[in-house]
Design a protein around this motif. Sequence first.
Motif, PDB file in Angstrom:
ATOM      1  N   THR A 228       0.743  -1.253  -0.033  1.00 29.10           N
ATOM      2  CA  THR A 228       0.115  -0.076   0.035  1.00 29.10           C
ATOM      3  C   THR A 228       0.929   1.269   0.013  1.00 29.10           C
ATOM      4  O   THR A 228       0.500   2.248  -0.374  1.00 29.10           O
ATOM      5  N   ASP A 229       2.174   1.071   0.647  1.00 31.60           N
ATOM      6  CA  ASP A 229       3.068   2.390   0.608  1.00 31.60           C
ATOM      7  C   ASP A 229       4.449   1.732   0.223  1.00 31.60           C
ATOM      8  O   ASP A 229       4.859   0.732   0.354  1.00 31.60           O
ATOM      9  N   TYR A 230       5.286   2.615  -0.571  1.00 37.35           N
ATOM     10  CA  TYR A 230       6.583   2.148  -0.650  1.00 37.35           C
ATOM     11  C   TYR A 230       7.518   3.315  -0.372  1.00 37.35           C
ATOM     12  O   TYR A 230       7.393   4.558  -0.502  1.00 37.35           O
ATOM     13  N   LEU A 231       8.693   2.800   0.384  1.00 35.91           N
ATOM     14  CA  LEU A 231       9.721   3.682   0.694  1.00 35.91           C
ATOM     15  C   LEU A 231      10.980   3.399   0.349  1.00 35.91           C
ATOM     16  O   LEU A 231      11.302   2.230   0.372  1.00 35.91           O
ATOM     17  N   VAL A 232      11.665   4.354  -0.137  1.00 36.87           N
ATOM     18  CA  VAL A 232      13.338   4.203  -0.432  1.00 36.87           C
ATOM     19  C   VAL A 232      13.994   4.080   0.939  1.00 36.87           C
ATOM     20  O   VAL A 232      14.042   5.153   1.552  1.00 36.87           O
ATOM     21  N   ALA A 233      14.520   3.199   1.028  1.00 34.61           N
ATOM     22  CA  ALA A 233      15.598   3.250   2.385  1.00 34.61           C
ATOM     23  C   ALA A 233      16.314   4.489   2.596  1.00 34.61           C
ATOM     24  O   ALA A 233      17.042   4.982   1.764  1.00 34.61           O
ATOM     25  N   ASP A 234      16.240   4.915   3.870  1.00 33.99           N
ATOM     26  CA  ASP A 234      17.362   6.100   4.261  1.00 33.99           C
ATOM     27  C   ASP A 234      17.284   5.964   5.810  1.00 33.99           C
ATOM     28  O   ASP A 234      16.855   5.133   6.428  1.00 33.99           O
ATOM     29  N   PRO A 235      18.211   6.800   6.344  1.00 35.02           N
ATOM     30  CA  PRO A 235      18.396   6.990   7.699  1.00 35.02           C
ATOM     31  C   PRO A 235      17.098   7.283   8.744  1.00 35.02           C
ATOM     32  O   PRO A 235      17.031   6.856   9.925  1.00 35.02           O
ATOM     33  N   ASN A 236      16.045   7.855   7.894  1.00 34.44           N
ATOM     34  CA  ASN A 236      14.876   8.030   8.640  1.00 34.44           C
ATOM     35  C   ASN A 236      13.594   7.098   8.233  1.00 34.44           C
ATOM     36  O   ASN A 236      12.512   7.528   8.423  1.00 34.44           O
ATOM     37  N   THR A 237      14.132   6.174   7.659  1.00 45.09           N
ATOM     38  CA  THR A 237      12.866   5.128   7.470  1.00 45.09           C
ATOM     39  C   THR A 237      11.952   4.907   8.552  1.00 45.09           C
ATOM     40  O   THR A 237      10.856   4.959   8.421  1.00 45.09           O
ATOM     41  N   HIS A 238      12.589   4.518   9.580  1.00 47.80           N
ATOM     42  CA  HIS A 238      11.623   4.491  11.023  1.00 47.80           C
ATOM     43  C   HIS A 238      10.778   5.357  11.242  1.00 47.80           C
ATOM     44  O   HIS A 238       9.487   5.094  11.534  1.00 47.80           O
ATOM     45  N   ARG A 239      11.086   6.715  10.922  1.00 42.44           N
ATOM     46  CA  ARG A 239      10.046   7.817  11.110  1.00 42.44           C
ATOM     47  C   ARG A 239       9.251   8.023  10.268  1.00 42.44           C
ATOM     48  O   ARG A 239       7.941   8.134  10.383  1.00 42.44           O
ATOM     49  N   SER A 240       9.577   7.478   8.913  1.00 43.02           N
ATOM     50  CA  SER A 240       8.488   7.385   7.765  1.00 43.02           C
ATOM     51  C   SER A 240       7.601   6.342   8.236  1.00 43.02           C
ATOM     52  O   SER A 240       6.141   6.651   7.718  1.00 43.02           O
ATOM     53  N   VAL A 241       7.900   5.285   8.675  1.00 43.47           N
ATOM     54  CA  VAL A 241       6.933   4.284   8.854  1.00 43.47           C
ATOM     55  C   VAL A 241       6.088   4.453   9.687  1.00 43.47           C
ATOM     56  O   VAL A 241       4.702   4.320   9.860  1.00 43.47           O
ATOM     57  N   ARG A 242       6.367   5.233  10.839  1.00 42.73           N
ATOM     58  CA  ARG A 242       5.558   5.629  11.900  1.00 42.73           C
ATOM     59  C   ARG A 242       4.668   6.707  11.619  1.00 42.73           C
ATOM     60  O   ARG A 242       3.462   6.637  11.955  1.00 42.73           O
TER      61      ARG A 242
END
Length: 364
Positions: A228-242
Motif C-alpha cells: 500500500t506504501d513504498y519507501l526508499v530506504a534512508d536513515p529516517n525510514t523508521h520515522r517515515s513508517v511511523r
Amino acid sequence: MSTTVRAAVFLATGAPPEIRDVVLPDPGPGQVRVRMVAAGVCHSDLSLSDGTLAQTWPAVLGHEGAGTVEAVGPGVSGVVPGQQVILNWAPPCRACWFCEQGEPHLCEHALDGTLSPYAALTDGTPVYPGLNTGAFAEATVVPATALVPLPDGVDPAVAAVLGCAALTGWGAVNNAAKLRPGQSALVLGLGGVGLSLLQAARIAGADPLIAVDVSPDKENLARSLGATDYLVADPNTHRSVRGLTGGRGVDHAFEVVGRAEVVRTAWNSARRGGTVTVVGVGSHRDEVSFNALELFHQARTLQGCVYGSSDPARDIPLLAGAVRSGDLRLAAMVTDEIPLEGVPDAFERMRRGRGGRSLVRFGA
C-alpha cells in the motif's frame, strides 16, 4: 555407471563460478537423480560463496530448484522416474529432538548432506553440494527425503521458487509472525524472499502493508504485489513508517536483508508490543545492540525465522493452492530468466540490490 552434466562450479571463497563438467554417480540407496528444469538464485547462495556461511570447496551451489526424477536408487519409495518434484534443501530427519517437538526447520541433521562430496570433477576432484542440493547443474543427486512432489496446477518452470523464496516468505508471515487480518506490516528488502513475503502478507490481510528497498525501481513491482506504501530506504525510514501508522509503528516488521542496521530499522519501526521477525541471513561479525531499558519499555518481540519455520511437505501443498487461485504470483517475482552461464551476473545483481529473483532455465 555415472552421468556427466554441466554445472556452475565454485572453486574457492569469493571466486566466480566456472561452467564445468561434473560427474554424478548413479543414485545409491535412498537417493534420486533429478534432471533440473529450473533453479532460483538466492541470496543464501551469495552468502555461501562470499564466506558469510560456511562451505567446503569446490562446490555446486543452488538450493532452490525443481525438476524431473530421472533415476532412483535402491529402497526409494514415494517418487518414481518421470515425476516432477521440488527440492527441499533442509530435509528433516523426523527423529531428532527438534523434529519431535514439531520444529523440522531446526532439525539437527538437516544439513548433514553438505558435509560429504556428492559428485566429482572430470579429474576426480570431489565436489560438495551447496545446501545439500547442488541445483546449479543440469542434474543432481539428492536423498529422496529432499524431494517434495510438484503439486498439480503449478508451472514447473517457476515451481523452483516454491522451494525457498516463496516457502520462506509465506512461512515467516504465517508460521513465525502469525499475522492476522487488519494488522500493519513492514517488509524491509525486496529480493526474491522479500517479494514472496510481501505477497504472503497481502494474502494474510495486512493493512497497511509498507515495502522498503534501497532501489526506487522496485516500487511498481512492490505495489503490484500488494504494497500500500513504498519507501526508499534512508536513515529516517523508521520515522517515515511511523508517519504512516499513526505515530505508533507497525504490528509486524520483517527484516529480509540480513544486516544489523536493517534489523535495527525494523526494531525502531515496530510499535510497542509489536513483533520483529528476522528472515535475512547475516554475518556473525555484524552485531546489533539494544539497551536494557528499551527492551523492557518497548515490550517488543524479536525473533529469528529459519526457512519460514516451515515443513515443506506440509506447507508446499498449501502454497500451491494460493498459486492455483492466482493469489500467489510466482512468475511476477522472477525479474531475470537466465541460462546456466548467467549465474555470475545474477550474483552481481544481488550484490548491487538489483532485481527480484533470477531463475536459471535448463534446456530453454
